[in-house]
Design a protein around this motif. Structure first.
Motif, PDB file in Angstrom:
ATOM      1  N   THR A  67       0.820  -1.205   0.000  1.00  0.00           N
ATOM      2  CA  THR A  67       0.000   0.000   0.000  1.00  0.00           C
ATOM      3  C   THR A  67       0.855   1.256   0.000  1.00  0.00           C
ATOM      4  O   THR A  67       0.624   2.193  -0.776  1.00  0.00           O
ATOM      5  CB  THR A  67      -0.943   0.002   1.217  1.00  0.00           C
TER       6      THR A  67
ATOM      7  N   ILE B 134       0.026   2.478  -3.635  1.00  0.00           N
ATOM      8  CA  ILE B 134      -1.267   3.150  -3.542  1.00  0.00           C
ATOM      9  C   ILE B 134      -1.140   4.568  -2.975  1.00  0.00           C
ATOM     10  O   ILE B 134      -1.451   5.551  -3.649  1.00  0.00           O
ATOM     11  CB  ILE B 134      -2.254   2.336  -2.666  1.00  0.00           C
ATOM     12  N   SER B 135      -0.669   4.689  -1.759  1.00  0.00           N
ATOM     13  CA  SER B 135      -0.714   5.980  -1.049  1.00  0.00           C
ATOM     14  C   SER B 135      -0.047   7.133  -1.791  1.00  0.00           C
ATOM     15  O   SER B 135      -0.594   8.243  -1.815  1.00  0.00           O
ATOM     16  CB  SER B 135      -0.106   5.830   0.345  1.00  0.00           C
TER      17      SER B 135
ATOM     18  N   THR C 146      -5.364   7.132  -6.259  1.00  0.00           N
ATOM     19  CA  THR C 146      -6.235   7.448  -5.130  1.00  0.00           C
ATOM     20  C   THR C 146      -7.380   8.373  -5.517  1.00  0.00           C
ATOM     21  O   THR C 146      -8.474   8.284  -4.953  1.00  0.00           O
ATOM     22  CB  THR C 146      -5.432   8.078  -3.980  1.00  0.00           C
TER      23      THR C 146
ATOM     24  N   LEU D  70      -6.694   5.457   2.608  1.00  0.00           N
ATOM     25  CA  LEU D  70      -5.692   5.012   1.648  1.00  0.00           C
ATOM     26  C   LEU D  70      -4.285   5.461   2.043  1.00  0.00           C
ATOM     27  O   LEU D  70      -3.332   5.246   1.302  1.00  0.00           O
ATOM     28  CB  LEU D  70      -6.028   5.552   0.253  1.00  0.00           C
TER      29      LEU D  70
ATOM     30  N   ALA E 196      -6.708  -0.887   3.006  1.00  0.00           N
ATOM     31  CA  ALA E 196      -6.559   0.022   1.874  1.00  0.00           C
ATOM     32  C   ALA E 196      -6.337  -0.766   0.578  1.00  0.00           C
ATOM     33  O   ALA E 196      -6.882  -0.418  -0.478  1.00  0.00           O
ATOM     34  CB  ALA E 196      -5.397   0.978   2.116  1.00  0.00           C
ATOM     35  N   TRP E 197      -5.528  -1.814   0.662  1.00  0.00           N
ATOM     36  CA  TRP E 197      -5.286  -2.634  -0.518  1.00  0.00           C
ATOM     37  C   TRP E 197      -6.571  -3.317  -0.983  1.00  0.00           C
ATOM     38  O   TRP E 197      -6.842  -3.389  -2.181  1.00  0.00           O
ATOM     39  CB  TRP E 197      -4.199  -3.670  -0.226  1.00  0.00           C
TER      40      TRP E 197
ATOM     41  N   PHE F  35      -8.599  -0.866  -2.928  1.00  0.00           N
ATOM     42  CA  PHE F  35      -8.082  -0.724  -4.286  1.00  0.00           C
ATOM     43  C   PHE F  35      -8.546  -1.878  -5.171  1.00  0.00           C
ATOM     44  O   PHE F  35      -9.037  -1.659  -6.290  1.00  0.00           O
ATOM     45  CB  PHE F  35      -6.555  -0.657  -4.247  1.00  0.00           C
TER      46      PHE F  35
END
Length: 469
Positions: A56, A60-61, A67, A80, A95-96, A99
């Motif tokens: 993550t 992602i972050s 995001t 996230l 958070a993953w 996604f």
């Protein structure tokens, strides 16, 4: 489970004959080293070579492309890990999952292309992200990140990155760049980039304090305009001495203004004292961009301009998460009259170079290509940030090549904070270049050897020329 298997012909022409030409071109350029002269990867990642902690935090972050679309679907950015939001291990896994559950929102986007390549080509993921596969994919990536092969420097080498630039504050001491330059075990080139925007905007809150800090970093009294200008020139030279080749500028517009020395000193004094009105602050900011161009003639640093964005469009999101978290929105920009004062000053000066990037794709053929097609100093910057997607890149290719040819293009610029997306972004560009050139060959506008030479130039020659590498 549905498979994740990126097609080898993705983004190449549908017509079989044209596709065969594109495949031959792509085979020649797909493995060339990556030159990334503008980006936002933190230099400490490479200087310290600290292992990435989890999927993550890596994928992602920091990637506001990823995001912002989840936010548009109703996901809280805090969930996230955006903007330094603290997530424990359970939060990172959650958070993953978010996604993976929102994988369908990326259909048809460039983000989908990048993420497929990252997951499949880097981490060997073969199942499509979904609520059902999220935990297994997270575990697979986490296990890979725990190995030496997935540390930052190992990935840098694996990605085939030859040159990468970071974006740095003028007051930064650049010690991470010093460490990399002194490390004989690291073969890559990591360059700082001088980003003075907030020091050139007298109308912003806290500007006078920033000017003080600049003076302290430069060892110059910035109480007068002459001292302020000297401090900027000193810090530019410091960056150049530490490997920088360019400066980066993004303001609300590219309107430029020439002032005489007395008026520049007067406006600076009024802004410094807090007495200037909005028009005076704007006038000084527009003049300071011309000053940056004049300094570029002296020190040889390449200017890059990318205006036309409404920063922090969502004030509530900015208040919670800070800048660069996905709530910047493009606006229209005018280049031709806006840059006329700057180009009248230095546009024909030996050694001056400027790369024009835009978030306003309508200006490619109307303004940017004609400017690049006349001024030896002007390069048309590749589509980026909202425009670094297949359809926008195709429009750019046609608009600029028709008017200015291929030699005035900058070559691809990934402009990313998402380290693992770099090879995917460059691959997308190379595929699209080869597809476009193949169409020119198929319609007998180019011979195939010319197309191949052009494809190589767009990857290897043009960015070196545009950024004086």
């Amino acid at each position: 489970m549905p498979q994740l298997a990126p097609h080898p012909n993705r983004l190449l022409p549908a017509d079989p004959g044209t596709r065969d030409i594109a495949r031959r071109l792509y085979a020649e350029v797909s493995g060339l080293p990556i030159i990334s002269p503008h980006g936002h990867v933190p230099p400490e990642w490479l200087a310290q070579d600290i292992p990435f902690s989890d999927p993550t935090t890596l994928l992602i972050s920091p990637d506001h492309y990823v995001t912002r679309l989840m936010h548009s679907a109703g996901v809280d950015l805090a969930a996230l890990g955006v903007g330094g939001s603290e997530l424990d291990e359970a939060g990172k896994r959650a958070a993953w999952r978010l996604f993976c559950e929102h994988w369908p929102v990326y259909r048809g986007t460039a983000i989908r292309f990048w993420m497929e390549a990252e997951l499949h080509d880097i981490f060997g993921v073969t199942e499509r992200p979904s609520a059902e596969t999220a935990d297994a994919i997270y575990g697979q990536i986490a296990a890979a990140l725990a190995t030496p092969e997935f540390r930052p420097r190992a990935l840098f080498e694996r990605f085939g990155i030859e040159i990468i630039a970071t974006t740095d504050d003028p007051c930064d001491d650049l010690h991470h760049h010093d460490a990399l330059a002194a490390d004989e075990s690291f073969a890559g080139r990591v360059m700082p980039t001088f980003r003075p925007d907030r020091y050139l905007e007298p109308g912003r809150e806290g500007w006078s304090e920033l000017v003080d800090a600049l003076g302290e970093a430069a060892g110059v009294d910035t109480g007068t305009y002459a001292g302020f200008r000297e401090a900027l020139a000193t810090r530019r030279q410091y960056f150049k001495d530490h490997g920088a080749v360019s400066t980066d500028h993004s303001h609300a517009d590219v309107v430029t203004l020439v002032l005489d020395d007395a008026e520049a000193h007067r406006l600076f004094a009024r802004c410094r004292s807090g007495e200037a009105n909005a028009d005076e602050a704007t006038a000084l900011r527009r003049f300071l961009l011309v000053e940056m161009a004049r300094m570029a003639v002296d020190d040889g640093l390449v200017m890059t301009l990318h205006p036309a964005v409404a920063r922090n469009h969502s004030q509530a999101s900015f208040n919670r998460f800070g800048a660069d978290t996905g709530c910047d929105i493009p606006i229209a920009v005018e280049w031709t009259t806006g840059l006329q004062s700057l180009l009248a000053e230095v546009g024909l000066a030996p050694g001056f170079q400027v790369v024009l990037f835009t978030l306003d794709g309508d200006t490619f053929s109307r303004e940017i290509a004609p400017l690049a097609g006349f001024y030896p100093s002007v390069f048309a910057g590749a589509p980026w940030w909202f425009l670094d997607a297949p359809d926008a890149i195709r429009r750019f290719q046609g608009a600029v090549s028709d008017i200015a040819g291929f030699s005035r293009m900058s070559g691809f610029i990934d402009d990313t904070r998402a380290f693992c997306s770099i090879p995917a972004r460059h691959d997308l560009s190379r595929r699209l270049d080869c597809a476009f050139l193949a169409e020119l060959v198929a319609t007998h506008r180019l011979e195939e050897d010319e197309a191949l030479d052009t494809a190589r130039a767009l990857v290897a020659t043009n960015p070196r020329k545009a950024f004086k590498l």
